[in-house]
Enzyme design. Structure first.
Site, PDB file in Angstrom:
ATOM      1  N   HIS A  58       0.856  -1.186   0.000  1.00 20.92           N
ATOM      2  CA  HIS A  58       0.000   0.000   0.000  1.00 20.92           C
ATOM      3  C   HIS A  58       0.891   1.235   0.000  1.00 20.92           C
ATOM      4  CE1 HIS A  58      -3.635  -2.325   1.822  1.00 20.92           C
ATOM      5  NE2 HIS A  58      -3.757  -2.206   0.514  1.00 20.92           N
TER       6      HIS A  58
ATOM      7  N   GLU B  73       1.383   3.597   3.039  1.00 24.05           N
ATOM      8  CA  GLU B  73       1.967   3.058   4.257  1.00 24.05           C
ATOM      9  C   GLU B  73       3.489   3.036   4.123  1.00 24.05           C
ATOM     10  OE1 GLU B  73      -0.045  -0.700   4.714  1.00 24.05           O
ATOM     11  OE2 GLU B  73      -2.004   0.260   4.960  1.00 24.05           O
TER      12      GLU B  73
ATOM     13  N   HIS C 139       2.135  -3.878   7.154  1.00 33.88           N
ATOM     14  CA  HIS C 139       1.130  -2.840   6.952  1.00 33.88           C
ATOM     15  C   HIS C 139       1.171  -1.879   8.140  1.00 33.88           C
ATOM     16  CE1 HIS C 139      -1.087  -4.559   3.465  1.00 33.88           C
ATOM     17  NE2 HIS C 139      -0.589  -5.698   3.929  1.00 33.88           N
TER      18      HIS C 139
ATOM     19  N   GLU D  78       0.838  -5.361  11.433  1.00 35.08           N
ATOM     20  CA  GLU D  78       0.291  -4.005  11.401  1.00 35.08           C
ATOM     21  C   GLU D  78       1.090  -3.148  12.383  1.00 35.08           C
ATOM     22  OE1 GLU D  78      -2.087  -2.259   9.892  1.00 35.08           O
ATOM     23  OE2 GLU D  78      -3.153  -3.769   8.692  1.00 35.08           O
TER      24      GLU D  78
END
Length: 237
Positions: free
Chosen positions: A45, A48, A154, A212
């Site tokens: 992404h 990010e 992420h 994450e």
């Protein structure tokens, strides 16, 4: 551990090409010396960037390729350059993997973690191509390396999401002081994790672990976790 101030400022590990992005950017990875047990993927992404920043800083603490771990610093270089979550075609690459049930048309994302899902991205190209070049490249890389586990980086939810609490998951929870979550709490059709689950029985990776990162400044992430993550990866792989 490389602590030499003369070399830690630039990237010294070898890079090999595994594909090209929509805009023709080379997709590169850091190979391992032996059989790949772990493939770490950052930057799928483009919004990010902390994933690529932290992984780069960690790898610059490592003096040579690891024996059993390979790394993708940025799986979505066009999105990272443009500051967009999706790739140049406006596709969320983590909803673009070929699975039995994929989202149709568009998927929602959040502009910030606390906001409702207020941003639409495509799950496939507007031209009708089902799988984007960046995802095709990753699939080719996975077929070539055949890693036992995948670590997909992420941000910024702050957890370790994985179906099973393996030694990798345990190590990441300890390094980052984050909770383990066997399920993120919402469906992710077309994601890398979903693809792994569907291909496990046919020889695919045994598990896809989603790290994450917590919501912190870039410098704070490295200052607090960088050395510990490098030591963990070097000792385990």
């Amino acid at each position: 551990m490389n602590l030499d101030e003369r070399t830690r400022g630039f990237f010294r590990l070898p890079l090999e090409t595994y594909g090209k992005s929509v805009l023709g950017t080379d997709l590169r990875y850091v190979p391992c010396k032996g059989k790949c047990e772990l493939l770490v993927i950052a930057g799928i992404h483009g919004e990010e960037p902390e994933t690529t920043f932290l992984l780069s800083r960690v790898l610059r603490l490592i003096s040579a390729p690891l024996e059993r771990a390979a790394f993708v610093l940025c799986a979505n270089p066009d999105g990272m350059t443009l500051g967009t979550r999706g790739n140049y075609n406006g596709v969320d690459l983590n909803r673009n993997f070929p699975v039995s049930v994929k989202p149709e048309g568009y998927v929602y994302s959040r502009s910030v973690l606390e906001a409702p899902r207020d941003t639409l991205l495509r799950s496939c190209s507007a031209d009708g191509f089902p799988v984007e070049p960046e995802v095709l490249g990753l699939l080719d890389l996975l077929e070539m390396l055949k890693p036992e586990e995948i670590l997909s980086m992420h941000a910024p939810i702050g957890c370790v999401d994985a179906p099973e609490r393996t030694s990798l998951v345990e190590g990441l929870c300890n390094v980052f002081n984050l909770p383990w979550m066997p399920d993120i709490g919402y469906p992710t059709p077309g994601s890398l994790g979903t693809w792994c689950k569907e291909n496990m029985a046919s020889g695919g990776p045994k598990q896809c672990v989603t790290l994450e990162l917590p919501r912190m400044s870039l410098e704070g992430l490295f200052d607090r976790f960088g050395t510990s993550l490098a030591e963990f990866l070097e000792s385990k792989y």
